[in-house]
Design a protein around this motif. Structure first.
Motif, PDB file in Angstrom:
ATOM      1  N   LEU A  18       0.835  -1.209   0.000  1.00 14.40           N
ATOM      2  CA  LEU A  18       0.000   0.000   0.000  1.00 14.40           C
ATOM      3  C   LEU A  18       0.867   1.256   0.000  1.00 14.40           C
ATOM      4  O   LEU A  18       0.539   2.246  -0.652  1.00 14.40           O
ATOM      5  N   THR A 249     -12.234   2.392   9.691  1.00 13.67           N
ATOM      6  CA  THR A 249     -12.937   1.627   8.653  1.00 13.67           C
ATOM      7  C   THR A 249     -13.159   0.168   9.064  1.00 13.67           C
ATOM      8  O   THR A 249     -13.632  -0.631   8.268  1.00 13.67           O
ATOM      9  N   GLN A 250     -12.810  -0.148  10.272  1.00 12.92           N
ATOM     10  CA  GLN A 250     -13.088  -1.463  10.868  1.00 12.92           C
ATOM     11  C   GLN A 250     -12.284  -2.607  10.248  1.00 12.92           C
ATOM     12  O   GLN A 250     -12.668  -3.770  10.427  1.00 12.92           O
ATOM     13  N   THR A 251     -11.200  -2.280   9.549  1.00 14.42           N
ATOM     14  CA  THR A 251     -10.399  -3.404   9.023  1.00 14.42           C
ATOM     15  C   THR A 251      -9.646  -4.101  10.163  1.00 14.42           C
ATOM     16  O   THR A 251      -9.471  -5.322  10.131  1.00 14.42           O
ATOM     17  N   ARG A 254     -12.091  -6.278  11.778  1.00 13.99           N
ATOM     18  CA  ARG A 254     -12.351  -7.446  10.935  1.00 13.99           C
ATOM     19  C   ARG A 254     -11.214  -8.466  11.072  1.00 13.99           C
ATOM     20  O   ARG A 254     -11.461  -9.680  11.138  1.00 13.99           O
TER      21      ARG A 254
ATOM     22  N   VAL B  92     -17.391 -11.922   9.503  1.00  8.79           N
ATOM     23  CA  VAL B  92     -17.935 -10.622   9.894  1.00  8.79           C
ATOM     24  C   VAL B  92     -17.844  -9.642   8.735  1.00  8.79           C
ATOM     25  O   VAL B  92     -16.767  -9.439   8.160  1.00  8.79           O
ATOM     26  N   CYS B  93     -18.978  -9.031   8.407  1.00  5.41           N
ATOM     27  CA  CYS B  93     -18.982  -7.956   7.415  1.00  5.41           C
ATOM     28  C   CYS B  93     -19.383  -6.672   8.152  1.00  5.41           C
ATOM     29  O   CYS B  93     -20.563  -6.460   8.419  1.00  5.41           O
ATOM     30  N   PRO B  94     -18.385  -5.848   8.504  1.00 10.33           N
ATOM     31  CA  PRO B  94     -18.699  -4.662   9.306  1.00 10.33           C
ATOM     32  C   PRO B  94     -19.519  -3.640   8.526  1.00 10.33           C
ATOM     33  O   PRO B  94     -19.641  -3.713   7.297  1.00 10.33           O
ATOM     34  N   GLN B  95     -20.038  -2.685   9.266  1.00 13.56           N
ATOM     35  CA  GLN B  95     -20.846  -1.621   8.683  1.00 13.56           C
ATOM     36  C   GLN B  95     -20.019  -0.770   7.717  1.00 13.56           C
ATOM     37  O   GLN B  95     -20.497  -0.367   6.667  1.00 13.56           O
ATOM     38  N   GLU B  96     -18.760  -0.496   8.097  1.00 14.29           N
ATOM     39  CA  GLU B  96     -17.870   0.274   7.219  1.00 14.29           C
ATOM     40  C   GLU B  96     -17.313  -0.638   6.120  1.00 14.29           C
ATOM     41  O   GLU B  96     -17.372  -1.856   6.230  1.00 14.29           O
ATOM     42  N   LEU B  97     -16.785   0.000   5.080  1.00 11.37           N
ATOM     43  CA  LEU B  97     -16.109  -0.792   4.035  1.00 11.37           C
ATOM     44  C   LEU B  97     -14.729  -1.165   4.563  1.00 11.37           C
ATOM     45  O   LEU B  97     -13.751  -0.438   4.393  1.00 11.37           O
ATOM     46  N   ALA B  98     -14.677  -2.311   5.244  1.00 11.34           N
ATOM     47  CA  ALA B  98     -13.439  -2.731   5.907  1.00 11.34           C
ATOM     48  C   ALA B  98     -12.555  -3.472   4.910  1.00 11.34           C
ATOM     49  O   ALA B  98     -12.400  -4.689   4.955  1.00 11.34           O
ATOM     50  N   LEU B  99     -11.988  -2.714   4.004  1.00 14.58           N
ATOM     51  CA  LEU B  99     -11.129  -3.283   2.960  1.00 14.58           C
ATOM     52  C   LEU B  99     -10.100  -2.240   2.545  1.00 14.58           C
ATOM     53  O   LEU B  99     -10.102  -1.127   3.063  1.00 14.58           O
ATOM     54  N   TYR B 100      -9.231  -2.611   1.624  1.00 10.12           N
ATOM     55  CA  TYR B 100      -8.152  -1.718   1.196  1.00 10.12           C
ATOM     56  C   TYR B 100      -8.427  -1.265  -0.240  1.00 10.12           C
ATOM     57  O   TYR B 100      -8.225  -2.025  -1.187  1.00 10.12           O
ATOM     58  N   ASN B 156     -17.049  -6.261   0.297  1.00 10.85           N
ATOM     59  CA  ASN B 156     -17.066  -6.280   1.766  1.00 10.85           C
ATOM     60  C   ASN B 156     -17.694  -7.586   2.282  1.00 10.85           C
ATOM     61  O   ASN B 156     -17.200  -8.185   3.241  1.00 10.85           O
ATOM     62  N   ILE B 157     -18.753  -8.006   1.619  1.00  9.21           N
ATOM     63  CA  ILE B 157     -19.398  -9.271   2.008  1.00  9.21           C
ATOM     64  C   ILE B 157     -18.516 -10.461   1.606  1.00  9.21           C
ATOM     65  O   ILE B 157     -18.353 -11.420   2.367  1.00  9.21           O
ATOM     66  N   ILE B 159     -15.373 -10.736   1.467  1.00  9.83           N
ATOM     67  CA  ILE B 159     -14.260 -10.962   2.407  1.00  9.83           C
ATOM     68  C   ILE B 159     -14.737 -11.808   3.589  1.00  9.83           C
ATOM     69  O   ILE B 159     -14.031 -12.714   4.049  1.00  9.83           O
TER      70      ILE B 159
END
Lengths: 416, 259
Positions: A18, A249-251, A254, B92-100, B156-157, B159
């Motif tokens: 990144l 962002t909750q990563t 997660r 878990v699929c959080p409310q936020e877009l928990a990805l890169y 997001n889902i 993942i």
């Protein structure tokens, strides 16, 4: 343990990918420091010649003789910055500390020079040191060896200035002294023959030998490590912003729910920051060597080891900052504030050794201060690795302290 | 076509059991004595206004936060004492877009898959399967930042599906997306349920809950204030055939603004 390492490595590799895709972060870490280094190296580069114009005292115990010709030539114009002193007065002034040092031509100077033997010029400094300059006509010619005195940079600059003046003036005096002084392996007979042929005499070789702690001044030897230290810590501190964003962002959350250990996340974040620090170090040191002619001094390995300790401390600092802040905005503010406060306090913008004692003491409270002190000792004052062991230990303690706070306070869940 | 919610009501195995969950932050109680169950092969909806405590509850159910009181078991494993076992069962699929966003969908999925313990080869194979399921195979190699909002939600889902969980937490998975993407997500969720997965689903869209959920728990001010099938909840305030779930929700939680 194996799982922790695997997860930390995967996380650090991802963060490094990144980083390479983030042009701003890449530019900030690698290119931005260059602007500062170039600007301040140019600005500080004129300090050396100015110092060389400082007044320097010379004295002779001879009545007339070759030393008289040298001194007359040196004092002929103001540009040389040389004052002739009475030997006794000069010695008294040095003892009282009102004169940083002086050059003394001994009473037998001419006799020994004309006799083809060797003689010495004494250089006395206010630190009580007394160095001798041996002028010899025996072996390889009239090699003038100026031994600079041990002491502060100002004294070194004065002696350096005198040395250059002597070099210039001796060149014009060499014709007068022809047949008396042997030059670079040429005998008087050779010189006479050269004179008959109308050829110019060979120049006198002028050698400066450093016996003290002061190296010839290269502004980049100070500015580059200073700004390198600042930007390694700055980039690591800005890494806190990325961690705070991942929390938002909750990563991180997660990852935790995915079976990743909290300790793996801390270790992975620190490793990624460390890779970036190493990249900055490698890039800027190599650039410094090839583009700014910096000198690692007597112990290049020690410079590298100090750099590694500094990078480790900066990584732990960045993760600690991320652990202490709550939001992305506060992470950015804390990173900028901390970096712009710690950098000047820690001697990144100017050498701590020219600052008052209280400021030097403040500098010791920062990892920047310990890193810069080590770089200055190694790259400006010819120190060896063992001379900066305390600095390495201090940086290691800073790193450990930052890490303890980071581990204790690191949160994966946003406060929202 | 996926089965409707009512088709699954016969299955009553308790897969997740939450008992007396309580959580406070800085002296403020945000979740208070919350108890409910999610059955195997069931879509359980957790509804509530903003600040009701849904996300905190999901965090406790998914091992991210420890409760101050109470416990949760997932397939018999205690979240508090056997968190590693629980984590192997959940996605878990959080409310936020928990990805890169700078990474491609494949890279995101492979990264999270590998962090969950998959080998590189396994993670790549599974990423391809999951991307096909959410309809993103053709854009798999594009950076996620180039995706539309709906596509990002689907990643997001996706993942969360990488570890092939038996219980999936979906925290408001359809926020801010177009009807096509929303429908695609509905179909995916129903298909997952039909394949045997349990789903805990939170949303603000009542028609979404009505369409998807087998049972619903309504939360307000940190408590579960109603629990039942959509039909049972509607019957509480009137004729189930003529009452909407939104009317039930407003009746239970009031009309005062929460934000």
């Amino acid at each position: 343990m194996r799982l922790l390492l695997r997860q930390a490595l995967l996380l650090s590799v991802k963060d490094t990918r990144l980083f390479f895709r983030d042009r701003f972060a890449l530019g900030f870490a690698l290119l931005f420091p260059i602007l500062f280094i170039v600007a301040f190296s140019l600005a500080l580069g004129d300090i050396g010649p100015e110092d060389e114009q400082l007044r320097m005292a010379v004295a002779t115990e001879e009545e007339g003789g070759f030393s008289r010709q040298v001194i007359d030539a040196l004092t002929a114009t103001d540009a040389t910055g040389v004052d002739e002193w009475d030997p006794q007065d000069a010695e008294q002034a040095v003892r009282e500390g009102s004169l940083p040092g002086y050059v003394l031509f001994p009473a037998d100077f001419t006799q020994r020079m004309f006799g083809g033997g060797s003689t010495v010029v004494r250089i006395t400094d206010s630190e009580g040191g007394e160095q001798t300059v041996r002028l010899t006509g025996e072996d390889s010619g009239a090699r003038i060896l100026v031994v600079t005195a041990d002491g502060d940079p100002e004294t070194e600059a004065i002696l350096g200035g005198l040395a250059r003046s002597i070099a210039g003036r001796i060149g014009t005096l060499s014709l007068a002294a022809r047949g008396v002084i042997e030059l670079e392996g040429f005998t008087a007979l050779d010189l006479a023959r050269l004179g008959e042929l109308g050829a110019a005499p060979p120049s006198i070789v002028f050698t400066t030998e450093q016996v003290g702690d002061v190296e010839p001044f290269n502004a980049s030897n100070f500015t580059l490590p200073g700004y390198l230290t600042m930007f390694v810590f700055f980039a690591a501190a800005l890494g806190a912003e990325a961690i705070a964003r991942e929390r938002q962002t909750q990563t991180l959350e997660r990852l935790l729910a995915n079976g990743v250990r909290r300790s793996s996340i801390v270790a992975g974040k620190m490793l990624a920051s460390l890779y970036r620090g190493f990249l900055q170090l490698a890039f800027l040191w190599v650039l410094g060597i090839f583009a700014f002619s910096i000198d690692f001094g007597e112990s290049p390995a020690a410079v590298i080891v100090v750099s590694v300790f500094m990078a480790v401390a900066s990584s732990a600092f960045g993760v600690m900052l991320a652990a202490l802040v709550h939001t992305v905005k506060s992470a950015s503010s804390a990173a900028v504030l901390a970096s712009l406060t710690l950098a000047p306090l820690g001697g990144c913008w100017w050498p701590l050794f020219i600052t008052p004692d209280w400021m030097q003491a403040l500098g010791r409270l920062t990892p920047h201060g310990w890193a810069n002190d080590a770089f200055n000792k190694l790259m400006l004052f010819g120190a060896e690795g063992q001379d900066v062991l305390v600095n390495m230990l201090a940086l290691a303690l800073f790193a450990a302290g930052f890490l303890v706070i980071a581990v204790a306070r690191f949160r994966t869940v946003s406060a929202n | 076509m996926s089965a409707s919610p009512s088709a699954n009501m016969g299955c009553m195995d308790e897969f997740l059991v939450a008992t007396g969950l309580t959580k406070s932050f800085d002296g403020v109680q945000v979740v208070e004595s919350v108890s409910f169950t999610v059955h195997a092969k069931e879509i359980f909806g957790l509804l509530g206004p903003n600040g009701a405590g849904k996300t905190t509850t999901i965090r406790m159910l998914s091992t991210v936060l420890g409760p101050d009181e109470g416990d949760v078991t997932v397939d018999g494993h205690s979240v508090g004492r056997e968190s590693d076992a629980v984590r192997r069962l959940i996605g878990v699929c959080p409310q936020e877009l928990a990805l890169y966003p700078e990474l491609s969908a494949t890279d995101n999925l492979v990264f999270f898959g590998r962090m969950a313990g998959l080998s590189g080869k396994e993670a790549k194979e599974r990423a391809a399967d999951v991307l096909e399921r959410v309809g993103l195979t053709e854009r798999a190699k594009d950076a996620v930042r180039k995706y539309s909002g709906g596509m990002k939600r689907r990643v997001n889902i996706a993942i969360a599906l990488m570890s092939r969980p038996r219980l999936l937490f979906l925290d408001e998975p359809t926020v801010g997306i177009d009807p096509q993407s929303r429908n695609h997500i509905f179909d995916t969720v129903l298909a997952l349920r039909d394949e045997g997965m349990s789903v805990l689903y939170t949303t603000h869209y009542m028609e979404e809950a009505d369409r998807l959920c087998d049972r619903i728990g309504v939360m307000d001010a940190g408590r579960i204030i109603a629990l039942g099938t959509p039909t049972e909840l509607k019957a509480q305030i009137g004729d189930p055939g003529a009452t909407t779930l939104e009317e039930v929700f407003l009746s239970l939680t009031g009309r005062s603004l929460r934000d």
